[in-house]
Write a protein that holds these residues in place. Structure first.
Motif, PDB file in Angstrom:
ATOM      1  N   UNK A 206     -23.954 -22.145  -5.939  1.00 39.20           N
ATOM      2  CA  UNK A 206     -24.808 -21.637  -7.022  1.00 39.20           C
ATOM      3  C   UNK A 206     -26.033 -20.980  -6.417  1.00 39.20           C
ATOM      4  N   UNK A 207     -26.745 -20.237  -7.259  1.00 38.77           N
ATOM      5  CA  UNK A 207     -28.004 -19.641  -6.828  1.00 38.77           C
ATOM      6  C   UNK A 207     -29.009 -19.739  -7.963  1.00 38.77           C
ATOM      7  N   UNK A 208     -30.279 -19.635  -7.585  1.00 37.69           N
ATOM      8  CA  UNK A 208     -31.375 -19.667  -8.552  1.00 37.69           C
ATOM      9  C   UNK A 208     -32.020 -18.285  -8.615  1.00 37.69           C
ATOM     10  N   UNK A 209     -32.480 -17.915  -9.806  1.00 32.55           N
ATOM     11  CA  UNK A 209     -33.110 -16.605  -9.977  1.00 32.55           C
ATOM     12  C   UNK A 209     -34.288 -16.721 -10.938  1.00 32.55           C
ATOM     13  N   UNK A 210     -35.283 -15.863 -10.706  1.00 31.38           N
ATOM     14  CA  UNK A 210     -36.482 -15.818 -11.542  1.00 31.38           C
ATOM     15  C   UNK A 210     -36.537 -14.452 -12.219  1.00 31.38           C
ATOM     16  N   UNK A 211     -36.605 -14.461 -13.555  1.00 29.18           N
ATOM     17  CA  UNK A 211     -36.590 -13.233 -14.343  1.00 29.18           C
ATOM     18  C   UNK A 211     -37.927 -13.041 -15.040  1.00 29.18           C
ATOM     19  N   UNK A 212     -38.319 -11.783 -15.186  1.00 30.94           N
ATOM     20  CA  UNK A 212     -39.510 -11.467 -15.960  1.00 30.94           C
ATOM     21  C   UNK A 212     -39.162 -11.513 -17.442  1.00 30.94           C
ATOM     22  N   UNK A 213     -40.034 -12.166 -18.243  1.00 34.47           N
ATOM     23  CA  UNK A 213     -39.793 -12.272 -19.672  1.00 34.47           C
ATOM     24  C   UNK A 213     -38.947 -13.483 -20.010  1.00 34.47           C
ATOM     25  N   UNK A 214     -38.619 -13.608 -21.299  1.00 36.09           N
ATOM     26  CA  UNK A 214     -37.789 -14.705 -21.777  1.00 36.09           C
ATOM     27  C   UNK A 214     -36.370 -14.178 -21.982  1.00 36.09           C
ATOM     28  N   UNK A 215     -35.433 -14.699 -21.199  1.00 37.11           N
ATOM     29  CA  UNK A 215     -34.063 -14.193 -21.202  1.00 37.11           C
ATOM     30  C   UNK A 215     -33.119 -15.325 -21.605  1.00 37.11           C
ATOM     31  N   UNK A 216     -32.218 -15.049 -22.550  1.00 34.49           N
ATOM     32  CA  UNK A 216     -31.211 -16.033 -22.944  1.00 34.49           C
ATOM     33  C   UNK A 216     -30.181 -16.211 -21.835  1.00 34.49           C
ATOM     34  N   UNK A 217     -29.599 -17.403 -21.776  1.00 29.97           N
ATOM     35  CA  UNK A 217     -28.617 -17.698 -20.729  1.00 29.97           C
ATOM     36  C   UNK A 217     -27.432 -16.737 -20.789  1.00 29.97           C
ATOM     37  N   UNK A 218     -27.050 -16.322 -22.023  1.00 27.34           N
ATOM     38  CA  UNK A 218     -25.895 -15.431 -22.167  1.00 27.34           C
ATOM     39  C   UNK A 218     -26.194 -14.010 -21.681  1.00 27.34           C
ATOM     40  N   UNK A 219     -27.484 -13.654 -21.608  1.00 25.95           N
ATOM     41  CA  UNK A 219     -27.851 -12.272 -21.270  1.00 25.95           C
ATOM     42  C   UNK A 219     -28.300 -12.109 -19.822  1.00 25.95           C
ATOM     43  N   UNK A 220     -28.224 -13.162 -19.013  1.00 25.67           N
ATOM     44  CA  UNK A 220     -28.774 -13.097 -17.657  1.00 25.67           C
ATOM     45  C   UNK A 220     -28.131 -11.993 -16.825  1.00 25.67           C
ATOM     46  N   UNK A 221     -26.829 -11.769 -17.002  1.00 19.73           N
ATOM     47  CA  UNK A 221     -26.134 -10.769 -16.191  1.00 19.73           C
ATOM     48  C   UNK A 221     -26.632  -9.355 -16.469  1.00 19.73           C
ATOM     49  N   UNK A 222     -27.278  -9.150 -17.606  1.00 21.94           N
ATOM     50  CA  UNK A 222     -27.745  -7.804 -17.969  1.00 21.94           C
ATOM     51  C   UNK A 222     -29.133  -7.502 -17.415  1.00 21.94           C
ATOM     52  N   UNK A 223     -29.765  -8.460 -16.743  1.00 25.30           N
ATOM     53  CA  UNK A 223     -31.131  -8.272 -16.250  1.00 25.30           C
ATOM     54  C   UNK A 223     -31.172  -8.419 -14.734  1.00 25.30           C
ATOM     55  N   UNK A 224     -32.086  -7.682 -14.125  1.00 21.24           N
ATOM     56  CA  UNK A 224     -32.291  -7.773 -12.681  1.00 21.24           C
ATOM     57  C   UNK A 224     -33.433  -8.751 -12.410  1.00 21.24           C
ATOM     58  N   UNK A 225     -33.206  -9.800 -11.624  1.00 18.24           N
ATOM     59  CA  UNK A 225     -34.257 -10.800 -11.399  1.00 18.24           C
ATOM     60  C   UNK A 225     -35.352 -10.288 -10.466  1.00 18.24           C
ATOM     61  N   UNK A 226     -36.518 -10.904 -10.574  1.00 22.94           N
ATOM     62  CA  UNK A 226     -37.597 -10.604  -9.638  1.00 22.94           C
ATOM     63  C   UNK A 226     -37.262 -11.118  -8.245  1.00 22.94           C
ATOM     64  N   UNK A 227     -36.543 -12.245  -8.200  1.00 23.95           N
ATOM     65  CA  UNK A 227     -36.246 -12.880  -6.923  1.00 23.95           C
ATOM     66  C   UNK A 227     -35.056 -13.803  -7.088  1.00 23.95           C
TER      67      UNK A 227
END
Length: 677
Positions: A206-227
């Motif tokens: 598994x991996x951990x990621x930090x996203x800008x804003x509030x992102x639903x678990x179902x939509x994570x694949x559509x966003x690019x993480x900060x790190x």
């Protein structure tokens, strides 16, 4: 400003040995009556010289960076109206320069919004900034070497500058990247999402990621993480070092398959804030003149892991008298499954190392001790655990272990520390700078390992739960240098006795013997040890004898007798051998042969029995001879009373444990022959 100064030094170096310094240009302009005040401004003089140098080299990207550095240094925001609608001379000059540079309003607005820059903009700017700083430094270092221009002062300054750049920007395993060396004032985000998800490359990871804003678990694949990061603590340390989260940041959590809770996450963030309080103080030159040393160390145990998850899932709580975190309950469960070590060193480098697997605790302890400076202040150690079950007890156990081991750690001699995890034993060799650990699967393996030779006296410290219920828990901690200590424990039920010896280097020898009475048990060993000491002293020159303290032989009885649990040691006087009871002398001389074999010659009351005469029947012949000397032909054990190993081990300083091991093997062969005779 640092970029401008470094690049100017590069320009001077490129002109060597005919350097035209800026002050000379300034004077030439004044004497030539070129008195445009704008062009004589020191920063403009610097910029014009750098512009000329970079254009001649065709390095347009570096020139653009220099222009941005100058613009940000002047700090006049051209995309916004001037105060009181009056333009300062600096603003007018910048307007003229930016027109010459063909900067549009969009670029000016981007630079003027620097106070709102966040991770993405800062990361892009940092790459160019770091490239420039490191390129200029390497250019200057190479110039100093090639021109032999390194005076002691210049070498020192270049060394400090190199270490400062290395500490701030060099990447290495486990080091947290610092992305904001003064580029933007505040990287804190209003809202962030922390999520664990399956690794796209490794199905079982598994991996951990930090996203800008509030992102639903179902939509994570559509966003690019900060790190992104493989481990949670590495990601949290990155956000702390770079100030991505502050007290006002709202953080959403999607823990995935981990056991991470919002309570644990909040406490992890607080712990990291204590270790890495922002802003960090500047690193002074004194610290950079020495190698980096750890200053703050935080150990985070079982991050995102419940060590008793099977009971949590059933909503059950285990009750047990055995509450030690390294041997919990009757099955001795190890509750310390992972450790994340966070280190802030004297160069302000933040390093994170993950330990998991069966030896996580030992590996972490080894690396922590090896990182310590030989002299000077030790780091400030904190241990924290916020998992669901027994978190406080786990943290306290780990901290106690580290502090006890640190107390046993000496920069002057090699010590040892024995730890028991589950049913296994682990022996730490505490050699400064070379700490290591050996895993031993059971008690017999441990005893065999403790009997190996040692180069000098090595103190042995026991962890509080090691060897619980074993008599060795009483014996091992009382070892003393320049002393041979004999311990015996009787078991009249089985008519046996356990003999244990700690030799002058604190190596252990142990053997179970038949027991008739204390005199017959101890006197043969006393006579053998005295013979060994006599041989050792005979190898020393007479004038050296006062300098070599004679080894003392001490005796202790372990009480109560087996099979009751051992509770104490009591000193006993050495056994006395009355003249009216002379012992039968059996001397052995061992000499090396081809390969791993050795030749043995036995002397029974000075009568010689050698392999040359008896070949493979040597021990049988000796057994027959001994039985013939006994009045009733009794087959009670026979003991070696003297042993010479000088041809095998050399005439150096040989340990008593060497003699005892050979003694055991020879006696086993001789007594086996006695039973068959």
């Amino acid at each position: 400003k640092s970029v401008l100064k470094l690049l100017l030094t590069e320009v001077y170096a490129s002109e060597h040995p005919k350097v035209e310094c800026l002050s000379l240009r300034f004077k030439q302009a004044v004497f030539a009556n070129r008195l445009d005040v704008d062009e004589l401004d020191p920063y403009i003089v610097v910029y014009r010289r750098l512009e000329e140098y970079l254009k001649a080299r065709g390095e347009h990207e570096r020139l653009e960076l220099i222009r941005r550095c100058l613009y940000l240094k002047v700090d006049k925001k051209l995309s916004r109206p001037p105060r009181n609608n009056r333009k300062s001379w600096q603003r007018l000059l910048l307007e003229r320069l930016t027109r010459d540079w063909n900067w549009d309003s969009r670029q000016l607005a981007m630079l003027d919004s620097r106070s709102q820059w966040k991770v993405r903009q800062v990361s892009a700017e940092r790459r160019m900034l770091v490239n420039e700083l490191t390129y200029s430094y390497r250019f200057l270092s190479e110039f100093a070497r090639s021109e032999h221009a390194g005076s002691s002062l210049n070498s020192r300054d270049l060394g400090i500058l190199g270490r400062r750049l290395y500490a701030a920007f060099e990447r290495k395993a486990g080091k947290i990247e610092f992305i904001n060396p003064g580029i933007a004032p505040d990287l804190a985000e209003d809202t962030l999402t922390l999520a664990q998800s399956p690794s796209p490359d490794e199905p079982n990871e598994t991996l951990w990621a930090l996203y800008s804003g509030s992102v639903n678990a179902q939509d994570l694949e559509d966003f690019s993480p900060l790190k992104r990061s493989r481990e949670l603590v590495e990601l949290l340390a990155w956000r702390q070092r770079n100030g991505v989260i502050d007290n006002s940041t709202r953080l959403s959590l999607h823990p995935g398959s981990s056991d991470l809770t919002e309570y644990e996450l909040s406490n992890l963030l607080s712990s990291l804030q204590q270790v890495v309080p922002l802003p960090l103080p500047a690193v002074d030159e004194a610290a950079l003149l020495s190698a980096s040393v750890p200053g703050e160390v935080l150990l985070l145990v079982n991050v995102g892991i419940d060590p008793l998850k099977q009971f949590s899932q059933m909503n059950m709580h285990m009750t047990t008298e055995r509450t030690d975190a390294l041997g919990y309950s009757g099955v001795r469960e190890n509750l310390i499954l992972t450790i994340d070590r966070v280190t802030l060193n004297s160069w302000n480098e933040l390093l994170v190392t993950r330990y998991d697997g069966p030896h996580a605790l030992l590996d972490c302890l080894r690396d922590f001790l090896n990182s310590l400076p030989s002299k000077g202040k030790k780091p400030n150690l904190r241990v924290r655990c916020f998992c669901r079950n027994r978190a406080t007890a786990i943290a306290e156990r780990v901290e106690d272990l580290f502090r006890e081991t640190l107390g046993s750690f000496s920069s002057e001699q090699a010590n040892r520390y024995l730890l028991q995890i589950k049913q296994h034993y682990h022996l730490l060799e505490l050699k400064p700078g070379h700490v290591s650990h050996t895993s031993l699967k059971d008690l017999p393996t441990l005893i065999e390992h403790l009997g190996e030779e040692l180069p000098g006296y090595s103190e042995l410290h026991l962890d509080r739960s090691a060897l619980e219920g074993e008599d060795l828990a009483l014996i091992l901690p009382v070892g003393r240098p320049q002393c041979i200590q004999v311990f015996y424990r009787l078991n009249e039920t089985s008519a046996t006795a356990e003999l244990s010896v700690l030799d002058e280097h604190n190596a252990l020898w142990r053997q179970q013997m038949p027991f008739r009475d204390e005199q017959s048990l101890l006197t043969p060993l006393q006579r053998f040890l005295q013979s060994v000491l006599y041989r050792r002293n005979a190898l020393l020159a007479l004038d050296n004898l006062p300098a070599h303290q004679p080894l003392e032989i001490l005796y202790y009885q372990v009480l109560p007798d087996a099979p009751l649990r051992a509770q104490r040691l009591e000193r006993r006087p050495p056994p006395l051998s009355p003249i009216s009871h002379p012992f039968y002398d059996v001397q052995a001389i061992v000499e090396p042969a081809d390969g791993k074999r050795s030749h043995v010659t036995l002397y029974c009351n000075h009568r010689e029995f050698s392999e040359l005469e008896y070949a493979g029947d040597l021990f049988a012949a000796v057994a027959q001879h001994i039985l013939a000397q006994r009045r009733d032909g009794a087959r009670y054990p026979c003991y070696i009373t003297d042993l010479d190993l000088s041809a095998v081990l050399g005439e150096g300083h040989m340990q008593s444990v060497h003699y005892l091991r050979y003694k055991s093997r020879l006696e086993a062969a001789l007594n086996q022959a006695l039973q068959k005779a």
